[in-house]
Motif scaffolding. Sequence first.
Motif, PDB file in Angstrom:
ATOM      1  N   ASN A   7     -12.134  46.624  43.531  1.00 30.56           N
ATOM      2  CA  ASN A   7     -10.816  46.408  42.911  1.00 30.56           C
ATOM      3  C   ASN A   7     -10.899  45.776  41.523  1.00 30.56           C
ATOM      4  N   TRP A   8     -12.074  45.334  41.094  1.00 27.64           N
ATOM      5  CA  TRP A   8     -12.201  44.703  39.790  1.00 27.64           C
ATOM      6  C   TRP A   8     -12.026  45.747  38.696  1.00 27.64           C
ATOM      7  N   ARG A   9     -11.201  45.419  37.699  1.00 26.92           N
ATOM      8  CA  ARG A   9     -10.891  46.361  36.617  1.00 26.92           C
ATOM      9  C   ARG A   9     -10.873  45.639  35.272  1.00 26.92           C
ATOM     10  N   TRP A  10     -11.547  46.244  34.276  1.00 24.70           N
ATOM     11  CA  TRP A  10     -11.484  45.772  32.896  1.00 24.70           C
ATOM     12  C   TRP A  10     -10.229  46.340  32.245  1.00 24.70           C
ATOM     13  N   TYR A  11      -9.603  45.561  31.395  1.00 26.30           N
ATOM     14  CA  TYR A  11      -8.521  46.076  30.554  1.00 26.30           C
ATOM     15  C   TYR A  11      -8.335  45.128  29.374  1.00 26.30           C
ATOM     16  N   TYR A  12      -7.606  45.587  28.361  1.00 23.20           N
ATOM     17  CA  TYR A  12      -7.341  44.723  27.218  1.00 23.20           C
ATOM     18  C   TYR A  12      -5.963  44.114  27.398  1.00 23.20           C
ATOM     19  N   ASP A  13      -5.915  42.791  27.477  1.00 23.73           N
ATOM     20  CA  ASP A  13      -4.652  42.074  27.671  1.00 23.73           C
ATOM     21  C   ASP A  13      -4.049  41.799  26.291  1.00 23.73           C
ATOM     22  N   HIS A  14      -3.062  42.598  25.907  1.00 19.92           N
ATOM     23  CA  HIS A  14      -2.451  42.462  24.582  1.00 19.92           C
ATOM     24  C   HIS A  14      -1.639  41.178  24.453  1.00 19.92           C
ATOM     25  N   GLN A  15      -1.100  40.699  25.553  1.00 18.33           N
ATOM     26  CA  GLN A  15      -0.330  39.455  25.517  1.00 18.33           C
ATOM     27  C   GLN A  15      -1.215  38.278  25.094  1.00 18.33           C
ATOM     28  N   HIS A  16      -2.437  38.221  25.592  1.00 17.47           N
ATOM     29  CA  HIS A  16      -3.364  37.143  25.254  1.00 17.47           C
ATOM     30  C   HIS A  16      -4.368  37.558  24.181  1.00 17.47           C
ATOM     31  N   ASP A  17      -4.318  38.818  23.762  1.00 13.05           N
ATOM     32  CA  ASP A  17      -5.223  39.374  22.754  1.00 13.05           C
ATOM     33  C   ASP A  17      -6.681  39.135  23.128  1.00 13.05           C
ATOM     34  N   ARG A  18      -7.031  39.514  24.355  1.00 11.40           N
ATOM     35  CA  ARG A  18      -8.383  39.302  24.872  1.00 11.40           C
ATOM     36  C   ARG A  18      -8.759  40.424  25.842  1.00 11.40           C
ATOM     37  N   THR A  30     -11.629  36.937  29.012  1.00  9.26           N
ATOM     38  CA  THR A  30     -12.830  36.639  28.247  1.00  9.26           C
ATOM     39  C   THR A  30     -12.388  36.070  26.900  1.00  9.26           C
ATOM     40  N   PRO A  31     -13.301  35.511  26.128  1.00 10.35           N
ATOM     41  CA  PRO A  31     -12.930  35.040  24.788  1.00 10.35           C
ATOM     42  C   PRO A  31     -12.991  36.138  23.725  1.00 10.35           C
ATOM     43  N   TYR A  32     -13.208  37.388  24.117  1.00  9.33           N
ATOM     44  CA  TYR A  32     -13.491  38.457  23.155  1.00  9.33           C
ATOM     45  C   TYR A  32     -12.240  39.236  22.764  1.00  9.33           C
ATOM     46  N   ARG A  33     -11.975  39.203  21.447  1.00  6.71           N
ATOM     47  CA  ARG A  33     -10.829  39.900  20.868  1.00  6.71           C
ATOM     48  C   ARG A  33     -11.247  41.292  20.402  1.00  6.71           C
TER      49      ARG A  33
END
Length: 175
Positions: A7-18, A30-33
């Motif tokens: 169930n683990w999924r990577w995605y880009y969280d635009h709200q937190h810009d990470r 993650t800390p990566y923008r």
Amino acid sequence: MLQPDSNWRWYYDHQHDRLALLLGDMLFLTPYRTKHLVYTVSGEESFDLQDLEVYSQIANQLEHCCLPLSAAQQTQLAINVCAVQRFHKPLMPKSWFFTRSETGGHHHRLAWLSTGEYRAKVWVVEDNHSSCLCLLLDDQLPLGTGKAMGQFEAIRVMPDCLEPCFEQQPLRKLA
């Protein structure tokens, strides 16, 4: 340490810009923008077999070093290493910030980086003998000229910038 599942999924969280990893009901940021990433994840991407292999290697390495981390901190380190290896842009060495060591290298993936004035612990993600990719384990490391590295920020340095970090071995009872 959390055990990965399908169930683990990577995605880009635009709200937190990470870059983020959805862990079932939990969210790990993650800390990566975007500027740190080879590409911006659109939609969701599975935590795949390669990620699982890297995560398992980090778990194994953490068992053999004496870094005093809680299970949550171990999970955090392993996920950040996975993120860097899969998504981070390649980095050129920035060794000029750091003092050189005659005993260059690392011990069980742990090393010190020193600017002369400041010293910080790093995790060596990749060591290819000509340069080492590292993640900062301490909260921050001032680099001078108003710059500072933040926790889990990636940097590539020459191996002689690293000084092996020998954490205290816990005493073991023999009987």
